[in-house]
Scaffold this motif. Structure first.
Motif, PDB file in Angstrom:
ATOM      1  N   UNK A   1      41.760 -19.318  15.238  1.00 46.31           N
ATOM      2  CA  UNK A   1      41.460 -18.818  13.895  1.00 46.31           C
ATOM      3  C   UNK A   1      39.964 -18.666  13.656  1.00 46.31           C
ATOM      4  N   UNK A   2      39.185 -18.699  14.734  1.00 43.46           N
ATOM      5  CA  UNK A   2      37.727 -18.520  14.600  1.00 43.46           C
ATOM      6  C   UNK A   2      37.215 -17.444  15.547  1.00 43.46           C
ATOM      7  N   UNK A   3      38.027 -16.447  15.802  1.00 39.44           N
ATOM      8  CA  UNK A   3      37.662 -15.361  16.715  1.00 39.44           C
ATOM      9  C   UNK A   3      36.569 -14.497  16.093  1.00 39.44           C
ATOM     10  N   UNK A   4      35.570 -14.133  16.908  1.00 40.95           N
ATOM     11  CA  UNK A   4      34.440 -13.348  16.397  1.00 40.95           C
ATOM     12  C   UNK A   4      34.578 -11.856  16.673  1.00 40.95           C
TER      13      UNK A   4
ATOM     14  N   UNK B   1      37.639 -13.146  23.154  1.00 40.33           N
ATOM     15  CA  UNK B   1      36.496 -14.035  23.318  1.00 40.33           C
ATOM     16  C   UNK B   1      35.728 -13.764  24.595  1.00 40.33           C
ATOM     17  N   UNK B   2      34.802 -14.646  24.904  1.00 42.34           N
ATOM     18  CA  UNK B   2      33.983 -14.529  26.116  1.00 42.34           C
ATOM     19  C   UNK B   2      34.598 -15.427  27.187  1.00 42.34           C
ATOM     20  N   UNK B   3      35.122 -14.816  28.226  1.00 40.60           N
ATOM     21  CA  UNK B   3      35.780 -15.535  29.313  1.00 40.60           C
ATOM     22  C   UNK B   3      34.969 -15.327  30.587  1.00 40.60           C
ATOM     23  N   UNK B   4      34.841 -16.379  31.395  1.00 43.31           N
ATOM     24  CA  UNK B   4      34.067 -16.290  32.637  1.00 43.31           C
ATOM     25  C   UNK B   4      34.890 -15.582  33.711  1.00 43.31           C
TER      26      UNK B   4
ATOM     27  N   UNK C   1      49.795 -23.854  28.139  1.00 42.18           N
ATOM     28  CA  UNK C   1      48.961 -23.635  29.324  1.00 42.18           C
ATOM     29  C   UNK C   1      48.759 -22.152  29.642  1.00 42.18           C
ATOM     30  N   UNK C   2      49.706 -21.297  29.292  1.00 44.00           N
ATOM     31  CA  UNK C   2      49.539 -19.865  29.556  1.00 44.00           C
ATOM     32  C   UNK C   2      49.373 -19.059  28.266  1.00 44.00           C
ATOM     33  N   UNK C   3      49.030 -19.750  27.202  1.00 43.62           N
ATOM     34  CA  UNK C   3      48.780 -19.051  25.940  1.00 43.62           C
ATOM     35  C   UNK C   3      47.367 -18.485  25.959  1.00 43.62           C
ATOM     36  N   UNK C   4      47.201 -17.174  25.805  1.00 42.90           N
ATOM     37  CA  UNK C   4      45.852 -16.575  25.825  1.00 42.90           C
ATOM     38  C   UNK C   4      45.059 -16.823  24.552  1.00 42.90           C
ATOM     39  N   UNK C   5      45.636 -17.564  23.602  1.00 34.93           N
ATOM     40  CA  UNK C   5      44.960 -17.867  22.338  1.00 34.93           C
ATOM     41  C   UNK C   5      44.525 -16.585  21.644  1.00 34.93           C
ATOM     42  N   UNK C   6      45.492 -15.754  21.351  1.00 37.57           N
ATOM     43  CA  UNK C   6      45.221 -14.500  20.670  1.00 37.57           C
ATOM     44  C   UNK C   6      44.808 -14.766  19.221  1.00 37.57           C
ATOM     45  N   UNK C   7      43.928 -13.939  18.670  1.00 36.24           N
ATOM     46  CA  UNK C   7      43.448 -14.171  17.297  1.00 36.24           C
ATOM     47  C   UNK C   7      44.589 -14.109  16.286  1.00 36.24           C
ATOM     48  N   UNK C   8      44.642 -15.097  15.400  1.00 33.82           N
ATOM     49  CA  UNK C   8      45.775 -15.220  14.482  1.00 33.82           C
ATOM     50  C   UNK C   8      45.877 -14.030  13.539  1.00 33.82           C
ATOM     51  N   UNK C   9      44.750 -13.381  13.233  1.00 35.88           N
ATOM     52  CA  UNK C   9      44.817 -12.252  12.297  1.00 35.88           C
ATOM     53  C   UNK C   9      45.539 -11.046  12.886  1.00 35.88           C
TER      54      UNK C   9
ATOM     55  N   UNK D   1      52.890 -21.105  16.685  1.00 37.97           N
ATOM     56  CA  UNK D   1      51.945 -22.002  17.357  1.00 37.97           C
ATOM     57  C   UNK D   1      51.319 -23.004  16.398  1.00 37.97           C
ATOM     58  N   UNK D   2      50.988 -22.570  15.179  1.00 40.77           N
ATOM     59  CA  UNK D   2      50.324 -23.466  14.234  1.00 40.77           C
ATOM     60  C   UNK D   2      51.223 -24.638  13.865  1.00 40.77           C
ATOM     61  N   UNK D   3      52.474 -24.372  13.539  1.00 41.36           N
ATOM     62  CA  UNK D   3      53.404 -25.441  13.178  1.00 41.36           C
ATOM     63  C   UNK D   3      53.651 -26.368  14.370  1.00 41.36           C
ATOM     64  N   UNK D   4      53.779 -25.773  15.563  1.00 37.52           N
ATOM     65  CA  UNK D   4      54.030 -26.573  16.760  1.00 37.52           C
ATOM     66  C   UNK D   4      52.848 -27.489  17.065  1.00 37.52           C
ATOM     67  N   UNK D   5      51.629 -26.973  16.901  1.00 33.68           N
ATOM     68  CA  UNK D   5      50.446 -27.793  17.165  1.00 33.68           C
ATOM     69  C   UNK D   5      50.337 -28.934  16.160  1.00 33.68           C
TER      70      UNK D   5
END
Length: 255
Positions: free
Chosen positions: A91-94, A136-139, A215-223, A231-235
């Motif tokens: 929830x803090x994606x730029x 985001x910025x991924x190496x 582990x395989x969640x790419x953490x996509x921006x919630x918006x 994911x939010x409720x599960x976390x």
């Protein structure tokens, strides 16, 4: 169903990580019995993990002890970061994306498979052909270099233009149904009476199943995700249950 290897990694992560000790195999067998894993299955799993450089085996007299290797230490630290630092909710994606473009000879099937597997693990999804994106910025350069593919790939960081439908792009690049299903399965199993009675079994199984979910969640921006994204409720559920269970005590013989 969580595999015994994952549960053993959770055990070593809880009691061995960053302590530089090894655990007596008999202690591991005792703990695994509380998890419903037979002695035979435990011994077989320990042997396989040692063969895969996930555990180091040490003998002291007739006793066998197991400790972490550099590989398993890195895996457990990565898991710790995913669980407690990055989390499952972005929830803090730029607005930044990492783009990776690659072109490999048709005969390089193994290299193509290895690259795609590592990209998926790092949160990338395919847009088209050899173009993959991750929020985001991924190496990505480290992934490319580790496979010896520097001459065949290019990495960029960019923001989507006004003509780009980001919601549609995400739906095309990622299997949102499969991602959501992992969280829904976690909620179905843990949002209610605990499926286990032993406190240590609860803690290790809870953490293992949560890690399997994220582990395989790419953490996509919630918006850019559906408003009922689970994911939010599960976390929230995982963190509340983890606080309730706390650090389970057990007796482990170490050297």
């Amino acid at each position: 169903m969580v595999q015994p290897q994952t549960l053993l990694l959770m055990l070593f992560g809880d009691f061995v990580l960053d302590r530089d000790v090894s655990v007596f195999s008999g202690s591991v067998i005792d703990v695994c019995a509380r998890l419903g894993i037979s002695e035979h299955a435990t011994r077989s799993t320990l042997t396989r993990m040692a063969g895969r450089d996930l555990l180091r085996r040490t003998k002291q007299g007739r006793r066998v002890y197991f400790g972490l290797t550099e590989r398993s230490t890195a895996i457990l630290r990565d898991g710790r970061t995913r669980i407690w630092e990055t989390g499952a909710v972005n929830d803090r994606w730029d607005g930044t994306w990492t783009l990776l473009s690659f072109s490999l000879p048709e005969s390089w099937q193994r290299q193509r498979h290895d690259l795609r597997s590592q990209l998926a693990w790092a949160g990338f999804g395919p847009i088209q052909g050899g173009l993959w994106i991750a929020p985001g910025v991924v190496d990505a350069q480290q992934i490319v270099s580790s496979l010896g593919l520097d001459a065949h790939a290019r990495v960029f960081h960019a923001r989507a233009g006004s003509l780009t439908d980001v919601d549609a792009m995400i739906r095309d690049a990622y299997d949102l149904g499969a991602l959501a299903a992992r969280y829904e399965a976690f909620l179905a199993r843990w949002d209610g009476p605990a499926p286990l009675s032993d406190p240590l079994a609860i803690r290790l199984t809870l953490t293992a199943e949560w890690l399997e979910a994220i582990r395989r969640d790419p953490r996509l921006p919630v918006e850019h995700l559906p408003p009922d994204w689970p994911a939010k409720k599960a976390q929230q559920l995982f963190r509340e249950l983890e606080r309730q269970v706390g650090k389970a005590e057990t007796s482990l013989e170490t050297i």
